[in-house]
Design a protein around this motif. Structure first.
Motif, PDB file in Angstrom:
ATOM      1  N   SER A  76      33.227  -6.451  39.819  1.00  0.00           N
ATOM      2  CA  SER A  76      34.759  -6.134  39.228  1.00  0.00           C
ATOM      3  C   SER A  76      34.708  -7.075  37.714  1.00  0.00           C
ATOM      4  O   SER A  76      35.396  -6.511  36.968  1.00  0.00           O
TER       5      SER A  76
ATOM      6  N   ALA B 107      32.384  -5.979  35.391  1.00  0.00           N
ATOM      7  CA  ALA B 107      33.021  -4.521  34.807  1.00  0.00           C
ATOM      8  C   ALA B 107      33.967  -4.945  33.678  1.00  0.00           C
ATOM      9  O   ALA B 107      33.978  -4.381  32.524  1.00  0.00           O
ATOM     10  N   CYS B 108      34.897  -5.974  33.938  1.00  0.00           N
ATOM     11  CA  CYS B 108      35.703  -6.294  32.845  1.00  0.00           C
ATOM     12  C   CYS B 108      35.029  -6.742  31.910  1.00  0.00           C
ATOM     13  O   CYS B 108      35.645  -6.583  30.609  1.00  0.00           O
TER      14      CYS B 108
ATOM     15  N   TYR C 279      33.461  -3.980  29.919  1.00  0.00           N
ATOM     16  CA  TYR C 279      34.819  -3.179  29.233  1.00  0.00           C
ATOM     17  C   TYR C 279      34.929  -4.022  27.690  1.00  0.00           C
ATOM     18  O   TYR C 279      35.117  -3.230  26.987  1.00  0.00           O
TER      19      TYR C 279
ATOM     20  N   ASN D 212      33.152   1.294  33.197  1.00  0.00           N
ATOM     21  CA  ASN D 212      33.694  -0.159  33.635  1.00  0.00           C
ATOM     22  C   ASN D 212      35.192  -0.106  34.043  1.00  0.00           C
ATOM     23  O   ASN D 212      35.545  -0.442  35.096  1.00  0.00           O
ATOM     24  N   SER D 213      36.157   0.749  33.487  1.00  0.00           N
ATOM     25  CA  SER D 213      37.704   0.835  33.837  1.00  0.00           C
ATOM     26  C   SER D 213      37.616   1.487  35.204  1.00  0.00           C
ATOM     27  O   SER D 213      38.316   0.826  35.921  1.00  0.00           O
TER      28      SER D 213
ATOM     29  N   ALA E  67      35.911  -1.101  37.766  1.00  0.00           N
ATOM     30  CA  ALA E  67      36.703  -2.141  37.946  1.00  0.00           C
ATOM     31  C   ALA E  67      37.984  -1.861  38.674  1.00  0.00           C
ATOM     32  O   ALA E  67      38.384  -2.646  39.551  1.00  0.00           O
TER      33      ALA E  67
ATOM     34  N   CYS F  72      41.733  -4.544  34.061  1.00  0.00           N
ATOM     35  CA  CYS F  72      40.361  -4.592  33.491  1.00  0.00           C
ATOM     36  C   CYS F  72      40.447  -4.610  31.871  1.00  0.00           C
ATOM     37  O   CYS F  72      39.772  -5.538  31.324  1.00  0.00           O
TER      38      CYS F  72
END
Length: 560
Positions: free
Chosen positions: A134, A137-138, A141, A358-359, A362, A383
């Motif tokens: 997570s 991923a943020c 992003y 990503n979004s 996350a 995110c």
């Protein structure tokens, strides 16, 4: 005084209830920490992804600046165009196999990565891999949004040529790897991305369908434009590699590993998408074939354009957006219109990739971290907020730094993937007890020790340790050459080491809820009810267990 104390407490309770997301009634407090509607197995009504949806998804995902930069950076590293393209084919073909392995778990049991992780890392032990995925991923992003901001910058500059990062005052960003014009463009892209986060995952397939039609046309048009300016494909084909011998061999390996590293995130969280597949086979060949073909096609365009820049400007430009910026400087109104359309296509490409890789990832992960109050939609917006607050531009200053961070990221995720694949295919042989993945009772088969599976963590740490010394060498430390060679194969080393250690630990210290033969029992499960009735808890527990579609007794299961 007691009344005064009670009022604030009741007010907090009311607000907490208002903020709580949808959950099945009758769950225990522990279960409320483990599930909500977005975490439960996807019911039949939401299984709307067919094989062509996955084809469109991966074609759409392949067309993004990140993929383009990776293939272009191979040219910068000294490979010829055909050597770079061969790296891409090999790397993404291998990545497609990994995707098929992890994606099948979601396609069969219709559960996402955070729930799949509970079977291998434990009910509570899975929180660390989920948090790790997570957090990254943020970060990514923000990186992808910043690249998308460059597309917006080109679109604005195509209309107003005075929108120039070198002319606009950037004193507010002194000492930063960005300018006022770049940051404002980044913010515009970020703001325009927010509505796309609102839609549920089973509906955003339409975004990828639109992207798969429009964006490739823009990419092909850009390649033709660059080739024409370079005087045709002849001068490009004649360009050979600038390195030889062992340097060439290791650069070739680096190119393959960079392609796989680009997929490290999606290898781990592919179940977040395949859980919406109508049937398991819908997510198999559609991914296995489309991934290498789609990404090789995109990379070919990137390689051709980067090679064209060497002929046109005498320098290899690895960032296609920087090349488009030069086209604006060189051309008139017609060229600026062409840049606007191509930049618009790239902006759409970045939007689709950011949502997919990503979004959604996350959001799904954050749902598992705090399921009482976070669903995929809320997690996606968190995110986006983190991506805005960080400084993504520092990761994109040059191609070497970019690929270094990409490889470092794959080290951690390869260990997680190794444990997941070994647990499902070699240890459990496809058998999962779905209901137990949502219950934190100590007697549950996935509780292990204090909610954590020490075997998984031993394997995870070993997968990281085999690469950590080599990573130190990548950032400037003096390390043995053997460690450097191992790190150049980082994903394979991390995946293989964690897989081997987990299998050995599970062999000598067996885990519960395994099968002696291949047995996937997830296809017949729909709208799984997780609440236990206190008077018939054991009966409900037994009814959710299947052996080839038939219930199996509890004490027989203990020795299964």
């Amino acid at each position: 005084m007691d009344t005064g104390t009670a009022q604030p407490a009741s007010r907090v309770t009311r607000w907490a209830n208002k903020l709580a997301v949808e959950a099945e009634p009758g769950l225990t407090n522990t279960q409320l920490m483990l599930t909500n509607h977005d975490l439960k197995p996807v019911e039949v009504e939401r299984r709307q992804w067919g094989p062509w949806n996955f084809v469109g998804f991966w074609i759409a995902d392949s067309f993004n600046i990140n993929t383009w930069m990776i293939s272009s950076s191979m040219i910068v590293g000294g490979l010829s165009w055909w050597q770079a393209w061969l790296c891409v084919w090999i790397g993404y073909a291998i990545a497609g196999c990994f995707i098929a392995l992890t994606g099948r778990i979601g396609a069969v049991y219709h559960i996402g990565f955070p729930v799949v992780g509970r079977s291998s890392f434990g009910i509570w032990g899975s929180l660390w891999p989920v948090f790790n995925r997570s957090a990254m991923a943020c970060i990514w992003y923000g990186v992808q949004a910043y690249i998308g901001g460059h597309c917006v910058y080109l679109m604005i500059r195509s209309i107003w040529k005075s929108w120039d990062r070198d002319r606009i005052d950037s004193s507010a960003f002194e000492g930063q790897a960005t300018t006022t014009a770049d940051w404002v463009s980044f913010f515009i892209f970020w703001l325009c991305s927010l509505p796309a986060i609102w839609f549920p995952v089973h509906q955003i397939r339409h975004l990828f369908t639109v992207k798969s039609y429009f964006v490739p046309v823009c990419g092909i048009a850009f390649m033709i434009w660059a080739l024409v300016r370079a005087g045709g494909i002849g001068p490009i084909v004649k360009q050979g590699s600038t390195i030889h011998g062992s340097d060439l061999a290791w650069e070739f390996v680096k190119g393959i590993m960079s392609s796989i590293a680009n997929f490290a995130t999606l290898i781990v969280n592919d179940p977040d998408f395949t859980r919406f597949a109508r049937k398991p086979k819908d997510a198999l060949w559609s991914q296995l074939i489309t991934i290498p073909a789609g990404f090789a096609f995109t990379s070919f365009i990137g390689i051709m354009v980067s090679s064209s820049s060497t002929v046109i400007y005498g320098e290899t430009i690895w960032d296609p957006l920087a090349l488009l910026d030069k086209f604006i400087d060189d051309g008139g109104s017609g060229e600026r219109f062409g840049v606007f359309v191509i930049a618009l296509g790239f902006a759409l490409a970045q939007l689709g990739t950011n949502i997919a890789a990503n979004s959604v990832s996350a959001g799904t992960d954050m749902t598992a971290l705090l399921p009482r109050f976070i669903n995929i939609r809320r997690g996606g917006y968190i995110c986006a907020a983190v991506g805005l607050a960080m400084c993504p531009y520092n990761l994109l200053t040059d191609s070497n730094k970019f690929t270094t961070y990409l490889s470092a990221y794959s080290v951690f995720l390869s260990s997680i993937a190794g444990v997941m694949v070994c647990d499902y295919y070699l240890v459990r042989k496809g058998y999962l007890e779905l209901k137990e993945l949502y219950d934190g009772r100590k007697s549950g088969p996935y509780y292990f020790t204090l909610g954590c599976n020490w075997r998984a963590y031993a394997a995870y740490i070993c997968g990281i340790l085999i690469n950590v010394v080599g990573f130190a060498g990548e950032i400037g430390q003096e390390v043995p050459i053997g460690a450097t060679y191992l790190y150049r194969l980082n994903f394979f080393c991390g995946f293989g080491a964690s897989m081997a250690v987990y299998w050995l630990c599970s062999h000598f210290f067996p885990v519960p809820a395994t099968s002696k033969r291949w047995m996937e029992v997830g296809e017949d499960i729909d709208d799984l009810r997780l609440a236990y009735d206190s008077n018939s808890q054991q009966e409900d527990y037994d009814e959710e267990r299947f052996t080839g579609g038939a219930p199996k007794a509890a004490d027989e299961q203990k020795h299964f």
